[in-house]
Scaffold this motif. Sequence first.
Motif, mmCIF file in Angstrom:
data_model
loop_
_atom_site.group_PDB
_atom_site.id
_atom_site.type_symbol
_atom_site.label_atom_id
_atom_site.label_comp_id
_atom_site.label_asym_id
_atom_site.label_seq_id
_atom_site.Cartn_x
_atom_site.Cartn_y
_atom_site.Cartn_z
ATOM 1 N N TYR A 147 47.531 29.402 36.236
ATOM 2 C CA TYR A 147 48.948 29.476 35.899
ATOM 3 C C TYR A 147 49.769 30.115 37.033
ATOM 4 O O TYR A 147 50.797 29.599 37.452
ATOM 5 N N CYS B 52 41.634 28.321 47.209
ATOM 6 C CA CYS B 52 40.310 28.278 46.595
ATOM 7 C C CYS B 52 40.433 28.359 45.080
ATOM 8 O O CYS B 52 41.209 29.167 44.562
ATOM 9 N N TYR C 53 34.557 30.862 47.130
ATOM 10 C CA TYR C 53 35.355 31.975 47.649
ATOM 11 C C TYR C 53 34.750 32.532 48.945
ATOM 12 O O TYR C 53 35.477 32.971 49.836
ATOM 13 N N THR D 8 43.173 35.493 40.221
ATOM 14 C CA THR D 8 42.098 35.113 39.296
ATOM 15 C C THR D 8 42.126 36.088 38.110
ATOM 16 O O THR D 8 42.864 37.082 38.151
ATOM 17 N N PRO D 9 41.338 35.868 37.060
ATOM 18 C CA PRO D 9 41.326 36.816 35.940
ATOM 19 C C PRO D 9 40.983 38.242 36.398
ATOM 20 O O PRO D 9 40.242 38.433 37.382
ATOM 21 N N VAL D 10 41.483 39.231 35.657
ATOM 22 C CA VAL D 10 41.399 40.644 36.071
ATOM 23 C C VAL D 10 39.960 41.079 36.376
ATOM 24 O O VAL D 10 39.722 41.796 37.349
ATOM 25 N N HIS E 151 39.019 40.649 39.946
ATOM 26 C CA HIS E 151 39.848 41.191 41.037
ATOM 27 C C HIS E 151 39.037 42.061 42.003
ATOM 28 O O HIS E 151 39.140 41.915 43.225
ATOM 29 N N LEU F 248 36.314 40.286 44.342
ATOM 30 C CA LEU F 248 36.951 39.398 45.328
ATOM 31 C C LEU F 248 37.726 40.216 46.372
ATOM 32 O O LEU F 248 37.657 39.939 47.579
ATOM 33 N N GLU G 140 46.699 40.417 42.118
ATOM 34 C CA GLU G 140 47.547 40.325 40.929
ATOM 35 C C GLU G 140 47.484 41.595 40.088
ATOM 36 O O GLU G 140 46.529 42.357 40.166
ATOM 37 N N LYS G 141 48.470 41.783 39.256
ATOM 38 C CA LYS G 141 48.449 42.917 38.321
ATOM 39 C C LYS G 141 47.597 42.548 37.113
ATOM 40 O O LYS G 141 47.527 41.348 36.804
ATOM 41 N N PRO G 142 46.975 43.489 36.450
ATOM 42 C CA PRO G 142 46.713 44.847 36.894
ATOM 43 C C PRO G 142 45.624 44.818 37.973
ATOM 44 O O PRO G 142 44.795 43.909 38.007
ATOM 45 N N ASP H 190 50.583 42.790 42.963
ATOM 46 C CA ASP H 190 51.733 41.972 42.564
ATOM 47 C C ASP H 190 52.318 42.467 41.237
ATOM 48 O O ASP H 190 52.046 41.918 40.183
ATOM 49 N N THR I 208 55.373 42.062 40.010
ATOM 50 C CA THR I 208 56.495 41.190 40.365
ATOM 51 C C THR I 208 57.871 41.748 39.976
ATOM 52 O O THR I 208 58.847 41.566 40.705
ATOM 53 N N HIS J 282 53.766 45.176 32.873
ATOM 54 C CA HIS J 282 55.057 44.963 33.544
ATOM 55 C C HIS J 282 55.989 46.160 33.296
ATOM 56 O O HIS J 282 56.600 46.695 34.216
#
Length: 351
Positions: free
Chosen positions: A23, A44, A67, A83-85, A88, A91, A105-107, A132, A134, A182
């Motif tokens: 998404y 990727c 990856y 990718t999913p938390v 994180h 990776l 990405e957050k968190p 991120d 955002t 957020h």
Amino acid sequence: MEAEEQNMDTGKKVNIGVVGLGYWGPNLVRNFIDVENCRVVMVCDANEARLKPVKKRYPNIELTTKYEDMAASNDVDAIAIATPVISHYPLAKQALENGKHVLIEKPICSNSTEAEDLIKTAKKYQKILMVDHTFLYTGGVRKIKELIDKGEIGQLFYLDSVRINLGLFRPDVNVIWDLASHDISIIHYLFDEPPVSVSAMGRDFNNNNITCLAYITLKYKSGMIAHIHTSWLSPVKIRRIILGGSKKMVIYDDVEPTEKIKIYDSGIEFRQENETSLQPTYRLGDINLPKLDQREALALEANHFIDCILNGKKPLTDGAMGLAVLKILEAADISTREGGREIALNISRQQ
Ligand SMILES: NC(=O)c1ccc[n+]([C@@H]2O[C@H](COP(=O)([O-])OP(=O)(O)OC[C@H]3O[C@@H](n4cnc5c(N)ncnc54)[C@H](O)[C@@H]3O)[C@@H](O)[C@H]2O)c1
């Protein structure tokens, strides 16, 4: 942070890879493509089908389902992880150890031990680690910050946020981690002090142990209080923050297409008539609708990330800030499991 700053033209370019094209990832690809001094060189996704739209739209970008190819590539200077938390940490760790800058990405991670390790690893390899969050790059939040910093709101009393809608259920995180993260990042940015405690009531309603509705309260040493109502079980979408101060009050309605911020010259003052009577005087002044920066938050953020890499700047949403948000999320989870018990927080100013 000067999110407004475009990165200076030093002649150098950052080659970036984006991992995770579900998404959110495609938004990162689209925005990094537009950043000056940046090239999206590789994307990727473990699911090959997710690569096809990128191949069609941007035929020059290299594609991979592995990856390891991206993390090991000499052509990649930085990696954005969407990718999913749960993934994180491994990776990001691999990227940093291979000398890549990381936007995550957050968190930031699944727990604070992982986040602390990423911060240490980024420091060791002298790489930028940015999260991120955002909303901190939106015109609305930046305007509120500007008003607070100029003293126009006066002493801050409270912040009240409602972030509710129907779904999207996520199997890997609950609604606090998904949506309230957020609000927590916004509050952390706006308030000058870290919270001293959190308490949260949450429910799953589906017997799946994934909290889908929560009421979270943050307390501050100065007496400020922040409350977040977050839910995946609402028939309507509401994204509304009310900030109350001694001089002004602000409503930030992110669902509004244009007039997202309203500044109310409203308040109450009390006059002691006699020993037993306290008379309130209500101030109902003008309502102002400030002009907001309409640029896409992710575009500013992508520029900021590249600027930090090229010019050695500290990101606004750095690893320490990601860790502060994570500590609050973890404590909120403990509180929901313990029936709303107030959990003390130990967050320093640097976080
Ligand atoms: N900043 C925001 O406003 C915002 C909004 C939405 C999501 N997010 C965050 O973005 C991240 C991703 O969310 P999403 O909704 O896009 O998830 P998603 O499930 O839609 O997409 C994740 C993608 O990652 C891929 N993937 C998973 N593990 C992988 C691996 N090891 N290697 C390569 N590919 C892998 C999956 O195949 C999938 O295509 C989450 O951390 C989420 O919290 C942030």
